[in-house]
Scaffold this motif. Structure first.
Motif, PDB file in Angstrom:
ATOM      1  N   TRP A 109       0.832  -1.248   0.024  1.00  0.00           N
ATOM      2  CA  TRP A 109       0.181  -0.027  -0.107  1.00  0.00           C
ATOM      3  C   TRP A 109       1.013   1.147   0.033  1.00  0.00           C
ATOM      4  O   TRP A 109       0.403   2.363  -0.332  1.00  0.00           O
ATOM      5  N   HIS A 110       2.073   0.996   0.554  1.00  0.00           N
ATOM      6  CA  HIS A 110       3.048   2.428   0.336  1.00  0.00           C
ATOM      7  C   HIS A 110       3.251   2.770  -1.086  1.00  0.00           C
ATOM      8  O   HIS A 110       3.360   3.805  -1.466  1.00  0.00           O
ATOM      9  N   LEU A 111       3.432   1.636  -2.051  1.00  0.00           N
ATOM     10  CA  LEU A 111       3.633   1.808  -3.518  1.00  0.00           C
ATOM     11  C   LEU A 111       2.309   2.528  -3.986  1.00  0.00           C
ATOM     12  O   LEU A 111       2.403   3.328  -5.115  1.00  0.00           O
ATOM     13  N   TYR A 112       1.088   2.099  -3.666  1.00  0.00           N
ATOM     14  CA  TYR A 112       0.004   2.666  -3.933  1.00  0.00           C
ATOM     15  C   TYR A 112      -0.070   4.276  -3.767  1.00  0.00           C
ATOM     16  O   TYR A 112      -0.372   4.947  -4.591  1.00  0.00           O
ATOM     17  N   LEU A 113       0.266   4.422  -2.665  1.00  0.00           N
ATOM     18  CA  LEU A 113       0.267   5.853  -2.147  1.00  0.00           C
ATOM     19  C   LEU A 113       1.372   6.742  -2.836  1.00  0.00           C
ATOM     20  O   LEU A 113       1.134   7.891  -3.294  1.00  0.00           O
ATOM     21  N   VAL A 114       2.568   6.058  -3.179  1.00  0.00           N
ATOM     22  CA  VAL A 114       3.778   6.904  -3.759  1.00  0.00           C
ATOM     23  C   VAL A 114       3.213   7.179  -5.157  1.00  0.00           C
ATOM     24  O   VAL A 114       3.393   8.172  -5.803  1.00  0.00           O
ATOM     25  N   ALA A 115       2.632   6.001  -5.675  1.00  0.00           N
ATOM     26  CA  ALA A 115       2.196   6.229  -7.159  1.00  0.00           C
ATOM     27  C   ALA A 115       1.017   7.077  -7.170  1.00  0.00           C
ATOM     28  O   ALA A 115       1.063   7.959  -8.501  1.00  0.00           O
ATOM     29  N   GLY A 116       0.164   7.291  -6.465  1.00  0.00           N
ATOM     30  CA  GLY A 116      -1.052   8.178  -6.267  1.00  0.00           C
ATOM     31  C   GLY A 116      -0.242   9.777  -6.339  1.00  0.00           C
ATOM     32  O   GLY A 116      -0.688  10.301  -7.205  1.00  0.00           O
ATOM     33  N   VAL A 117       0.596   9.946  -5.227  1.00  0.00           N
ATOM     34  CA  VAL A 117       1.147  11.204  -5.374  1.00  0.00           C
ATOM     35  C   VAL A 117       1.892  11.502  -6.532  1.00  0.00           C
ATOM     36  O   VAL A 117       1.734  12.601  -7.044  1.00  0.00           O
ATOM     37  N   VAL A 118       2.927  10.991  -7.005  1.00  0.00           N
ATOM     38  CA  VAL A 118       3.288  11.015  -8.257  1.00  0.00           C
ATOM     39  C   VAL A 118       2.260  11.283  -9.433  1.00  0.00           C
ATOM     40  O   VAL A 118       2.962  12.057 -10.406  1.00  0.00           O
ATOM     41  N   GLY A 119       1.520  10.494  -9.299  1.00  0.00           N
ATOM     42  CA  GLY A 119       0.475  10.550 -10.465  1.00  0.00           C
ATOM     43  C   GLY A 119      -0.235  12.017 -10.446  1.00  0.00           C
ATOM     44  O   GLY A 119      -0.319  12.524 -11.733  1.00  0.00           O
ATOM     45  N   VAL A 120      -0.495  12.498  -9.369  1.00  0.00           N
ATOM     46  CA  VAL A 120      -1.182  13.883  -9.219  1.00  0.00           C
ATOM     47  C   VAL A 120      -0.161  14.929  -9.759  1.00  0.00           C
ATOM     48  O   VAL A 120      -0.431  15.732 -10.532  1.00  0.00           O
ATOM     49  N   ALA A 121       1.079  14.913  -9.364  1.00  0.00           N
ATOM     50  CA  ALA A 121       1.995  15.624  -9.611  1.00  0.00           C
ATOM     51  C   ALA A 121       2.303  15.580 -11.183  1.00  0.00           C
ATOM     52  O   ALA A 121       2.527  16.839 -12.004  1.00  0.00           O
ATOM     53  N   THR A 122       2.253  14.481 -11.532  1.00  0.00           N
ATOM     54  CA  THR A 122       2.486  14.209 -13.176  1.00  0.00           C
ATOM     55  C   THR A 122       1.429  14.868 -14.108  1.00  0.00           C
ATOM     56  O   THR A 122       1.612  15.403 -15.107  1.00  0.00           O
ATOM     57  N   VAL A 123       0.394  14.940 -13.641  1.00  0.00           N
ATOM     58  CA  VAL A 123      -0.902  15.589 -14.309  1.00  0.00           C
ATOM     59  C   VAL A 123      -0.641  16.903 -14.530  1.00  0.00           C
ATOM     60  O   VAL A 123      -0.509  17.575 -15.589  1.00  0.00           O
ATOM     61  N   PHE A 124      -0.305  17.796 -13.294  1.00  0.00           N
ATOM     62  CA  PHE A 124       0.166  18.827 -13.490  1.00  0.00           C
ATOM     63  C   PHE A 124       1.468  19.150 -14.505  1.00  0.00           C
ATOM     64  O   PHE A 124       1.299  20.171 -15.153  1.00  0.00           O
ATOM     65  N   PHE A 125       2.221  18.483 -14.346  1.00  0.00           N
ATOM     66  CA  PHE A 125       3.223  18.603 -14.910  1.00  0.00           C
ATOM     67  C   PHE A 125       3.092  18.266 -16.693  1.00  0.00           C
ATOM     68  O   PHE A 125       3.634  19.232 -17.483  1.00  0.00           O
ATOM     69  N   ASP A 126       2.489  17.163 -16.842  1.00  0.00           N
ATOM     70  CA  ASP A 126       2.218  16.891 -18.308  1.00  0.00           C
ATOM     71  C   ASP A 126       1.149  17.997 -18.828  1.00  0.00           C
ATOM     72  O   ASP A 126       1.742  18.338 -20.288  1.00  0.00           O
ATOM     73  N   VAL A 127       0.364  18.519 -18.407  1.00  0.00           N
ATOM     74  CA  VAL A 127      -0.575  19.576 -19.087  1.00  0.00           C
ATOM     75  C   VAL A 127       0.253  20.881 -19.084  1.00  0.00           C
ATOM     76  O   VAL A 127       0.044  21.235 -20.294  1.00  0.00           O
ATOM     77  N   SER A 128       1.096  21.192 -18.321  1.00  0.00           N
ATOM     78  CA  SER A 128       1.875  22.287 -18.425  1.00  0.00           C
ATOM     79  C   SER A 128       3.056  22.064 -19.506  1.00  0.00           C
ATOM     80  O   SER A 128       3.156  22.981 -20.447  1.00  0.00           O
ATOM     81  N   TYR A 129       3.527  20.928 -19.556  1.00  0.00           N
ATOM     82  CA  TYR A 129       4.374  20.581 -20.318  1.00  0.00           C
ATOM     83  C   TYR A 129       4.077  20.720 -21.955  1.00  0.00           C
ATOM     84  O   TYR A 129       4.635  21.267 -22.766  1.00  0.00           O
ATOM     85  N   GLN A 130       2.837  20.175 -22.378  1.00  0.00           N
ATOM     86  CA  GLN A 130       2.255  20.035 -23.395  1.00  0.00           C
ATOM     87  C   GLN A 130       1.819  21.695 -23.902  1.00  0.00           C
ATOM     88  O   GLN A 130       1.501  21.783 -25.064  1.00  0.00           O
ATOM     89  N   SER A 131       1.693  22.296 -22.948  1.00  0.00           N
ATOM     90  CA  SER A 131       1.064  23.629 -23.281  1.00  0.00           C
ATOM     91  C   SER A 131       2.158  24.701 -23.252  1.00  0.00           C
ATOM     92  O   SER A 131       1.852  25.929 -23.833  1.00  0.00           O
ATOM     93  N   ILE A 132       3.337  24.575 -22.784  1.00  0.00           N
ATOM     94  CA  ILE A 132       4.249  25.420 -22.913  1.00  0.00           C
ATOM     95  C   ILE A 132       4.801  25.666 -23.886  1.00  0.00           C
ATOM     96  O   ILE A 132       5.882  26.806 -24.301  1.00  0.00           O
ATOM     97  N   VAL A 133       4.993  24.583 -24.798  1.00  0.00           N
ATOM     98  CA  VAL A 133       6.037  24.444 -25.918  1.00  0.00           C
ATOM     99  C   VAL A 133       5.697  25.832 -26.797  1.00  0.00           C
ATOM    100  O   VAL A 133       6.517  26.405 -27.531  1.00  0.00           O
ATOM    101  N   PRO A 134       4.144  25.968 -27.123  1.00  0.00           N
ATOM    102  CA  PRO A 134       4.377  27.217 -28.233  1.00  0.00           C
ATOM    103  C   PRO A 134       4.570  28.562 -27.605  1.00  0.00           C
ATOM    104  O   PRO A 134       4.575  29.689 -28.271  1.00  0.00           O
ATOM    105  N   ILE A 135       4.697  28.558 -26.256  1.00  0.00           N
ATOM    106  CA  ILE A 135       5.271  29.907 -25.447  1.00  0.00           C
ATOM    107  C   ILE A 135       6.618  29.898 -25.348  1.00  0.00           C
ATOM    108  O   ILE A 135       7.224  31.037 -25.664  1.00  0.00           O
ATOM    109  N   LEU A 136       7.408  28.801 -25.641  1.00  0.00           N
ATOM    110  CA  LEU A 136       8.812  28.877 -25.615  1.00  0.00           C
ATOM    111  C   LEU A 136       9.416  29.113 -27.150  1.00  0.00           C
ATOM    112  O   LEU A 136      10.437  29.670 -27.130  1.00  0.00           O
ATOM    113  N   VAL A 137       8.794  28.674 -28.084  1.00  0.00           N
ATOM    114  CA  VAL A 137       9.429  28.397 -29.659  1.00  0.00           C
ATOM    115  C   VAL A 137       8.206  29.024 -30.573  1.00  0.00           C
ATOM    116  O   VAL A 137       7.131  29.457 -29.890  1.00  0.00           O
TER     117      VAL A 137
END
Length: 438
Positions: free
Chosen positions: A107-135
């Motif tokens: 269950w520790h792995l479930y919890l860590v995977a869940g926290v990482v998943g939430v952070a990844t949601v915000f990272f990936d949405v930002s990552y795919q949205s920032i490219v047209p801003i940088l170039v």
């Protein structure tokens, strides 16, 4: 005559961003190898528990994917990515600490995977949205190609590095390397500069209204809607198979952790080649045509994974897995580069976060459901029969884009208005194709 845009290889700002992405990807790939091996080999996880673990890692796209897009549109995307990297670094570091304390349970792995998943949601949405801003807008496809090529290098090198480390280190130590990767990614993102300004508070609407605006843009767009359906179906089918892949390789085929790492690494070479070759292929067969053709090839290649159980030797089984991974990765990267580039080009800047979050909600939100179903079916009917269901689902997933105006379209639309069908015909896409289902 117009001058060509400067090379991205001379753009120090893009190079900083590219470095952050590369380091983060290598860390992610170490974790992709470490999570299932730790669960199966050290904690004795069952098929259902592996399914729950995968569901925990991706549930955030279903639970917070839509509001994340609206929030990202309000905030500075680079700062969101830095925060997400720091959260992931801390969460990953918790696994080896628990292991050294002899307290680690599933269950520790479930919890860590869940926290990482939430952070990844915000990272990936930002990552795919920032490219047209940088170039520049005309550099978006080139930037995506470079970023995807790096991601595939990480997919190829990350598991290989992890497999080598596993010969001398224990599995939990891999989480230390992944945590360090996220920290270095944050450093390079901090060095990246952009001109983005947060939305003024007085311009903000109710969260539900902003979320609905992003969803409506995707659903009403005649090409984005088809791509979203295809990708969602393909992801649901793929997770049925890849949730059970570690069990197939480690228990059914008995190829060991080294065999799993080798299949992932050598197969990723197809993704690297796909990322590099996609711009060249697009000029010859058409940017739109790549999308349905790649979806079809990816689905067909997946059939080699359950076929590996029929191989007469370990080497033939490994060759079947490697060939499958090669074909899947090559076609998936070609598909992703073109469809992500189109999304970034046709969407108004103010909607980028919500558009990407809406698509991620639709196409990644099905993954935790598929992971749970995979774990249940793997225990109820067996590993290989579940994988054959996955193959059939993947072939059906290609139909929305195969029977669409994308097939034969030479140039993808480059407009912020949802009129790609008209624009595609004007740019040589051929005669109009009957629009089904829309």
């Amino acid at each position: 005559m117009t001058s060509s845009p400067p090379s991205l290889l001379r753009d120090r700002n893009f190079l900083n961003f590219w470095s952050a992405q590369a380091i983060s990807q290598f860390g992610t790939q170490l974790g992709r190898l470490a999570f299932p091996i730790l669960a199966v080999s050290l904690l004795g996880a069952s098929a259902f528990q592996v399914g729950v673990l995968n569901a925990s890692a991706t549930a955030a796209f279903l639970l917070v994917g839509l509001p994340a897009g609206a929030w990202v549109d309000r905030w500075i995307k680079r700062r969101v990515m830095i925060t997400a990297d720091l959260v992931r670094a801390v969460a990953m570091a918790a696994v080896p600490l628990l292991w050294w304390a002899d307290a680690l349970v599933i269950w520790h792995l479930y919890l860590v995977a869940g926290v990482v998943g939430v952070a990844t949601v915000f990272f990936d949405v930002s990552y795919q949205s920032i490219v047209p801003i940088l170039v520049r807008r005309e550099q978006v496809s080139d930037a995506n190609s470079k970023l995807e090529a790096t991601a595939q290098l990480a997919r190829m090198g990350g598991p290989a590095l992890g497999g080598g480390l596993l010969q001398v280190l224990s599995v939990p130590v891999l989480f230390v390397f992944e945590s360090a990767g996220y920290l270095w990614s944050a450093v390079f993102l901090w060095r990246t500069r952009d001109q983005e300004e947060p939305h003024r508070v007085e311009d903000r609407q109710r969260l539900a209204r902003e979320i609905g605006e992003g969803l409506r843009f995707v659903v009403r767009h005649p090409l984005l809607s088809r791509i979203a359906v295809c990708t969602a179906m393909a992801n649901f089918s793929a997770i049925l198979m890849f949730t059970l892949l570690p069990i197939l390789v480690l228990r059914e085929l008995e190829l060991g952790a080294t065999g799993l790492a080798a299949a992932m690494s050598m197969g990723a070479a197809g993704g690297l080649l796909g990322a590099v070759a996609t711009p060249w292929i697009a000029k010859r067969v058409g940017e739109g045509t790549i999308i349905p053709v790649a979806a079809s090839v990816e689905a067909a290649s997946a059939a080699l994974i359950p076929l590996s159980i029929l191989a007469g030797s370990d080497w033939l089984a490994l060759a079947s897995l490697v060939t499958a991974e090669f074909g899947i990765s090559f076609s998936a990267l070609a598909y992703n580069i073109m469809q992500v580039s189109m999304r970034q080009r046709v969407c108004p800047a103010r909607l980028l976060g919500r558009m990407n979050a809406s698509i991620r909600f639709l196409v990644w939100g099905v993954i935790p459901l598929g992971a749970l179903l995979s774990g249940y079916l793997g225990g109820a009917i067996g590993i290989v029969p579940t994988m054959w269901i996955s193959v059939a689902g993947g072939l059906l997933a290609a139909l929305p884009v195969l029977f669409s105006p994308l097939l034969g379209m030479k140039t993808l639309p480059d407009s912020q208005e949802p009129e790609p069908l008209r624009k595609g015909r004007e740019q040589g896409a051929g005669p109009p194709v009957h629009r089904r289902r829309r």
